[in-house]
Design an enzyme around this catalytic site. Structure first.
Site, PDB file in Angstrom:
ATOM      1  N   ARG A 177      -1.600  -7.847  13.879  1.00  0.00           N
ATOM      2  CA  ARG A 177      -2.103  -6.910  12.872  1.00  0.00           C
ATOM      3  C   ARG A 177      -2.849  -7.644  11.763  1.00  0.00           C
ATOM      4  O   ARG A 177      -3.868  -7.168  11.267  1.00  0.00           O
ATOM      5  CB  ARG A 177      -0.945  -6.079  12.297  1.00  0.00           C
ATOM      6  N   ARG A 219      11.066  -6.265   5.031  1.00  0.00           N
ATOM      7  CA  ARG A 219      10.802  -4.820   4.928  1.00  0.00           C
ATOM      8  C   ARG A 219      11.713  -4.001   5.834  1.00  0.00           C
ATOM      9  O   ARG A 219      11.950  -4.349   6.983  1.00  0.00           O
ATOM     10  CB  ARG A 219       9.335  -4.552   5.302  1.00  0.00           C
ATOM     11  N   ARG A 261      -9.639   1.825   9.071  1.00  0.00           N
ATOM     12  CA  ARG A 261      -9.220   0.474   9.481  1.00  0.00           C
ATOM     13  C   ARG A 261     -10.425  -0.332   9.951  1.00  0.00           C
ATOM     14  O   ARG A 261     -10.301  -1.508  10.227  1.00  0.00           O
ATOM     15  CB  ARG A 261      -8.279   0.553  10.669  1.00  0.00           C
ATOM     16  N   ARG A 297      10.996  -1.895  11.249  1.00  0.00           N
ATOM     17  CA  ARG A 297      10.006  -1.238  12.102  1.00  0.00           C
ATOM     18  C   ARG A 297       9.878  -1.949  13.445  1.00  0.00           C
ATOM     19  O   ARG A 297       9.948  -3.170  13.506  1.00  0.00           O
ATOM     20  CB  ARG A 297       8.643  -1.276  11.398  1.00  0.00           C
ATOM     21  N   LYS A 307       0.828  -1.219   0.000  1.00  0.00           N
ATOM     22  CA  LYS A 307       0.000   0.000   0.000  1.00  0.00           C
ATOM     23  C   LYS A 307       0.855   1.260   0.000  1.00  0.00           C
ATOM     24  O   LYS A 307       0.616   2.181  -0.769  1.00  0.00           O
ATOM     25  CB  LYS A 307      -0.888   0.073   1.255  1.00  0.00           C
TER      26      LYS A 307
HETATM   27  P1  AMP Z   1       0.601   0.992   9.506  1.00  0.00           P
HETATM   28  O1  AMP Z   1       1.843   1.776   9.228  1.00  0.00           O
HETATM   29  O2  AMP Z   1      -0.557   1.415   8.640  1.00  0.00           O
HETATM   30  O3  AMP Z   1       0.825  -0.493   9.483  1.00  0.00           O
HETATM   31  O4  AMP Z   1       0.162   1.376  11.001  1.00  0.00           O
HETATM   32  C1  AMP Z   1       1.004   1.123  12.093  1.00  0.00           C
HETATM   33  C2  AMP Z   1       0.189   1.156  13.386  1.00  0.00           C
HETATM   34  O5  AMP Z   1      -0.394   2.460  13.556  1.00  0.00           O
HETATM   35  C3  AMP Z   1      -0.998   0.199  13.437  1.00  0.00           C
HETATM   36  O6  AMP Z   1      -0.610  -1.117  13.830  1.00  0.00           O
HETATM   37  C4  AMP Z   1      -1.887   0.887  14.459  1.00  0.00           C
HETATM   38  O7  AMP Z   1      -1.393   0.706  15.777  1.00  0.00           O
HETATM   39  C5  AMP Z   1      -1.699   2.365  14.119  1.00  0.00           C
HETATM   40  N1  AMP Z   1      -2.683   2.837  13.107  1.00  0.00           N
HETATM   41  C6  AMP Z   1      -2.409   3.267  11.848  1.00  0.00           C
HETATM   42  N2  AMP Z   1      -3.530   3.632  11.212  1.00  0.00           N
HETATM   43  C7  AMP Z   1      -4.551   3.417  12.087  1.00  0.00           C
HETATM   44  C8  AMP Z   1      -5.960   3.592  12.029  1.00  0.00           C
HETATM   45  N3  AMP Z   1      -6.571   4.041  10.922  1.00  0.00           N
HETATM   46  N4  AMP Z   1      -6.683   3.274  13.127  1.00  0.00           N
HETATM   47  C9  AMP Z   1      -6.111   2.834  14.252  1.00  0.00           C
HETATM   48  N5  AMP Z   1      -4.787   2.619  14.377  1.00  0.00           N
HETATM   49  C10 AMP Z   1      -3.997   2.916  13.311  1.00  0.00           C
END
Ligand code: AMP
Length: 232
Positions: free
Chosen positions: A173, A130, A93, A162, A17
């Site tokens: 996740r 990654r 989400r 990360r 993404k």
């Molecule tokens: P990502 O980089 O999109 O994988 O997001 C990393 C982390 O940020 C996730 O595992 C959540 O803890 C938090 N996060 C990101 N976007 C959201 C969202 N829309 N709603 C809730 N938590 C989020």
């Protein structure tokens, strides 16, 4: 008149993404809004939101909806996002966030929601390899590292794994994706917004698939707008 473009890209962690949203934002000259990047930046800066978010993020849990929607509201209402449009990455989400987004955008609406489809065995492989820039969030992999010694090509920051790319947090996740995010596919299909695109293959090829599908929707929108204009 500039056409405002509002997009969402959905997909499992590791579906690509982030990479594809950056390409879309450059192609259409719209803002890339990645809630994960915004939250990581807040954690790094030690802001109030960051302090609250850190604990959830480390475990791979979702941050409370009201915090995230506030971030999205701030970003979508100013600058390029407001003037030309945006592509949302990592938001919504869950269905509640999608409903809050609809309220936020009314009377306007989204143009398209892309489901970027990649099988789970492939995303697990991608996440394991990654690496990201700790400063600007640019994504690399062990197979495609930065040019010089894990220093970001884009900003010179340190490229690292990360904190939440641990086995337990990744599994959490992916479980949350199945439970909370997957229902969004049915939600947006019912709203007539969903486009399903395979995320398997080279970056450039996936990107071309996305742009072709989105262009088709934008052409239909332009035709509709001019027909409405003619009928007035
Ligand atoms: P990502 O980089 O999109 O994988 O997001 C990393 C982390 O940020 C996730 O595992 C959540 O803890 C938090 N996060 C990101 N976007 C959201 C969202 N829309 N709603 C809730 N938590 C989020």
């Amino acid at each position: 008149m500039t056409q405002i473009i509002r997009l969402i890209v959905l997909g499992k962690q590791g579906a690509g993404k982030g990479t594809q949203c950056i390409r879309l934002s450059r192609h259409y000259v719209i803002e890339h809004i990645a809630t994960g990047d915004m939250l990581r930046a807040a954690v790094k800066l030690g802001t109030k939101v960051g302090l609250e978010a850190a604990e959830y993020m480390e475990k791979g849990e979702l941050i409370p909806d009201d915090i995230v929607i506030r971030l999205v509201q701030e970003r979508t209402s100013t600058g390029i996002a407001h003037e030309r449009g945006f592509v949302l990455d990592g938001f919504p989400r869950n269905v509640h966030q999608a409903e809050m987004l609809d309220d936020l955008l009314t009377p306007e609406s989204l143009d398209a929601v892309v489901d970027l489809r990649v099988p789970t065995n492939l995303v697990l492989k991608r996440i394991a390899s990654r690496r990201v820039c700790a400063d600007c969030g640019t994504t690399y992999s062990t197979a495609k590292p930065p040019r010089v010694d894990w220093i970001c090509d884009n900003c010179g920051g340190e490229v690292v794994q990360r904190d939440d790319d641990t086995e337990a947090a990744i599994q959490r996740r992916l479980d949350l994706y199945e439970k909370e995010t997957k229902p969004l596919i049915a939600f947006y299909r019912e709203h007539g917004k969903l486009i399903e695109i395979s995320g398997v293959g080279q970056e450039e090829i996936v990107s071309r698939r996305l742009i072709m599908a989105i262009d088709k929707i934008l052409r239909q929108k332009t035709t509709r707008i001019s027909a409405d204009g003619d009928n007035k």
